[in-house]
Design a protein around this motif. Structure first.
Motif, short mmCIF file in Angstrom:
data_model
loop_
_atom_site.label_atom_id
_atom_site.label_comp_id
_atom_site.label_asym_id
_atom_site.label_seq_id
_atom_site.Cartn_x
_atom_site.Cartn_y
_atom_site.Cartn_z
N ALA A 309 0.72 -1.11 0.14
CA ALA A 309 0.06 -0.01 0.05
C ALA A 309 0.86 1.22 -0.03
O ALA A 309 0.39 2.08 -0.70
N ALA A 310 1.88 1.36 0.81
CA ALA A 310 2.68 2.46 0.84
C ALA A 310 3.66 2.69 -0.45
O ALA A 310 3.60 3.65 -0.83
N SER A 311 4.01 1.61 -1.23
CA SER A 311 4.61 1.69 -2.31
C SER A 311 3.77 2.23 -3.57
O SER A 311 4.26 3.33 -4.29
N MET A 312 2.64 1.67 -3.29
CA MET A 312 1.64 2.09 -4.66
C MET A 312 1.41 3.59 -4.37
O MET A 312 1.36 4.24 -5.44
N LEU A 313 0.81 4.07 -3.30
CA LEU A 313 0.62 5.30 -3.09
C LEU A 313 1.55 6.45 -3.00
O LEU A 313 1.43 7.52 -3.81
N LEU A 314 2.65 6.07 -2.37
CA LEU A 314 3.81 7.17 -2.37
C LEU A 314 4.42 7.14 -3.76
O LEU A 314 4.90 8.28 -4.38
N GLY A 315 4.77 5.98 -4.33
CA GLY A 315 5.11 6.13 -5.63
C GLY A 315 4.53 6.83 -6.79
O GLY A 315 5.24 7.85 -7.49
N ASN A 316 3.25 6.62 -6.70
CA ASN A 316 2.50 7.46 -7.78
C ASN A 316 2.45 8.93 -7.39
O ASN A 316 2.50 9.61 -8.34
N VAL A 317 2.16 9.31 -6.03
CA VAL A 317 2.15 10.54 -5.66
C VAL A 317 3.41 11.39 -6.19
O VAL A 317 3.33 12.68 -6.69
#
Length: 502
Positions: A309-317
């Protein structure tokens, strides 16, 4: 009688089965010896390297085409143990082929280019370094192909590190101060990762009493409450060590620095071949856990889910905020790593196959994007404005790769990969993680359509919409054409990749 006893105590070795890892190793040796015997010949090492990698990929595909019930096994111990330290089924063979072909593409982008306009300095990687760079990439490919099939802790650890360390040298070989800083960051990260992996392996050995990734010993360890907690800790530490290799949050900080300071070919190897190798290492651990038939793996699922979850959200932002092509692709890697690990959270055979499919799809699309960056020149996103009109081949290939990464038609294979990755999560009732994935899809679409809009826009300011000076290397054009053709084929027939992994 004596001869029979000797035969029964010898470890079996099948050279053909080991060829996906042996061929790149022999190729590296051939390149170094040939360069010493006939110095100054700059053209042949990369050609030889690509040829060796393609042949090795063919051997790996032969493994991938075998039925799952009949995997390739070698390095088998004598009875009564009989364990095989090298086991490659369809997924392992497909990942080996992906690693070798990704390395071949990275070598093609690296050869004679120096990475485009950014490669400056007295020791910038160039034609005079072709033997060294080819040998380094072949060594990394050896490690990646080995880790995909390794089933003992020692080989798994050594091969995984071999898949990374040569790339540190490639970053440093660029010869600039920023490249040296990026290489140092990558080296420190790699050492920290290796330390965690060694600790995790020691904990795994303590919990299971077995120096291999075997499902039966995992099952027995889980049945013992005292050893269960050690096993959960071992998996957590191993995931942390692999998190550095995969660029998962919070182990991702090295990624933008390394990508932006390396030349385009090295960055492509880090983004595609290295990530596929790390995913293959993760699947080896996942196969041992999934095969154990443990009814409740909630502690492991929580750890994996939080990282995903952290990777998906932070990476895209963070990718949404980038104006540099390589840094955007670096943060895209962080987000895409979350998708690679997402189906692993289910810890089922279906989830592991979905992870393999996703990382292979991501690798091809990312290589096409890096090839386009090599043609245009690494730098501001504005340099690609109107590229679809100025250079239809490069602009069209990059546009299609972005649509695949976003999961939008006509990049159907990207959409199928995301659906396949989500299915095991939904089947296991991991609805919070599925919801995060849906949010990540929306953010990812915004990331890639932002770049896509520049490609189809009008020329605008003439000072920001020009391609890199000088002719584009033919190797980059070849990677563009072959990679895009493969993406189109898989978008028309996505079942080809699914069938290969099943």
């Amino acid at each position: 009688m004596t001869a029979a006893v000797v035969t029964a105590t010898v470890v079996s070795v099948d050279v053909v089965a080991l060829s996906p890892a042996l061929l790149p190793a022999l190729g590296a040796l051939l390149v170094l010896v040939g360069d010493a015997v006939v110095p100054g010949r700059r053209a042949w090492p990369p050609v030889a390297g690509v040829a060796v990698l393609v042949v090795g990929a063919g051997a790996a595909l032969a493994t991938a085409l075998r039925p799952a019930s009949d995997p390739v096994r070698t390095l088998c111990l004598p009875a009564p143990d009989g364990a095989c330290l090298w086991t490659a089924g369809p997924a392992s063979g497909a990942l080996q082929a992906g690693i070798l072909l990704s390395t071949a593409a990275a070598l093609a982008l690296l050869h004679g280019s120096g990475g485009g306009p950014r490669a400056t300095g007295p020791r910038a990687t160039g034609p005079h370094d072709t033997a060294v760079t080819t040998a380094l990439l072949l060594a990394a490919a050896t490690g990646g192909a080995g880790v995909a099939a390794a089933r003992d802790l020692g080989t798994w650890l050594v091969c995984l590190e071999l898949a990374t360390i040569p790339l540190v040298a490639l970053v440093a070989l660029r010869g600039t101060r920023t490249a040296a800083h990026g290489a140092l960051t990558l080296l420190v990260t790699s050492l920290a990762s290796f330390a965690l992996l060694v600790l995790g392996s020691a904990l795994w050995l303590t919990a299971t009493g077995d120096a291999s990734f075997a499902a039966d010993t995992v099952s027995r360890a889980w049945a013992d409450p005292d050893r269960r907690s050690v096993l959960v800790l071992a998996v957590t530490v191993l995931l942390s060590g692999l998190g550095f290799k995969l660029s998962l949050v919070p182990f991702h900080a090295w990624t933008p620095q390394a990508y932006s300071t390396a030349d385009v070919g090295t960055a492509a190897a880090l983004a595609a071949a290295s990530k596929t190798s790390a995913a293959a290492a993760l699947l080896v651990v996942g196969q041992a856990l999934a095969g154990a038939g443990i009814p409740d793996l909630r502690p492991v699922t929580v750890v994996v889910g939080a990282v995903v979850a952290a990777s998906m959200l932070l990476g895209n932002v963070m990718a949404l905020r980038q104006d540099d092509t390589t840094r955007l692709l670096a943060w895209s890697t962080v987000a895409q790593a979350g998708w690679v690990v997402l189906p692993v959270a289910a810890l089922t055979d279906e989830g592991l196959r979905a992870s393999a499919m996703y990382v292979l799809t991501y690798a091809v699309a990312t290589l096409v994007a890096f090839a386009a960056v090599r043609v245009v020149g690494a730098g501001s996103l504005a340099s690609t404005r109107g590229l679809l009109r100025r250079d239809p081949l490069t602009g069209g290939a990059l546009a299609f790769a972005l649509l695949v990464l976003a999961g939008l038609p006509p990049g159907v294979v990207g959409l199928v990969a995301k659906v396949v990755a989500l299915r095991p999560v939904v089947d296991e009732g991991l609805w919070p993680l599925a919801l995060v994935a849906v949010v990540a899809v929306v953010l990812g679409i915004a990331v890639y359509l932002r770049w896509f809009a520049l490609l189809v826009a009008g020329p605008g300011d003439p000072t920001t919409g020009t391609a890199a000076s000088g002719p584009a290397p033919r190797a980059a054009r070849v990677v563009l054409v072959v990679g895009t053709g493969l993406l189109v084929l898989l978008s028309v027939l996505p079942g080809l990749l699914l069938g290969l992994l099943s």
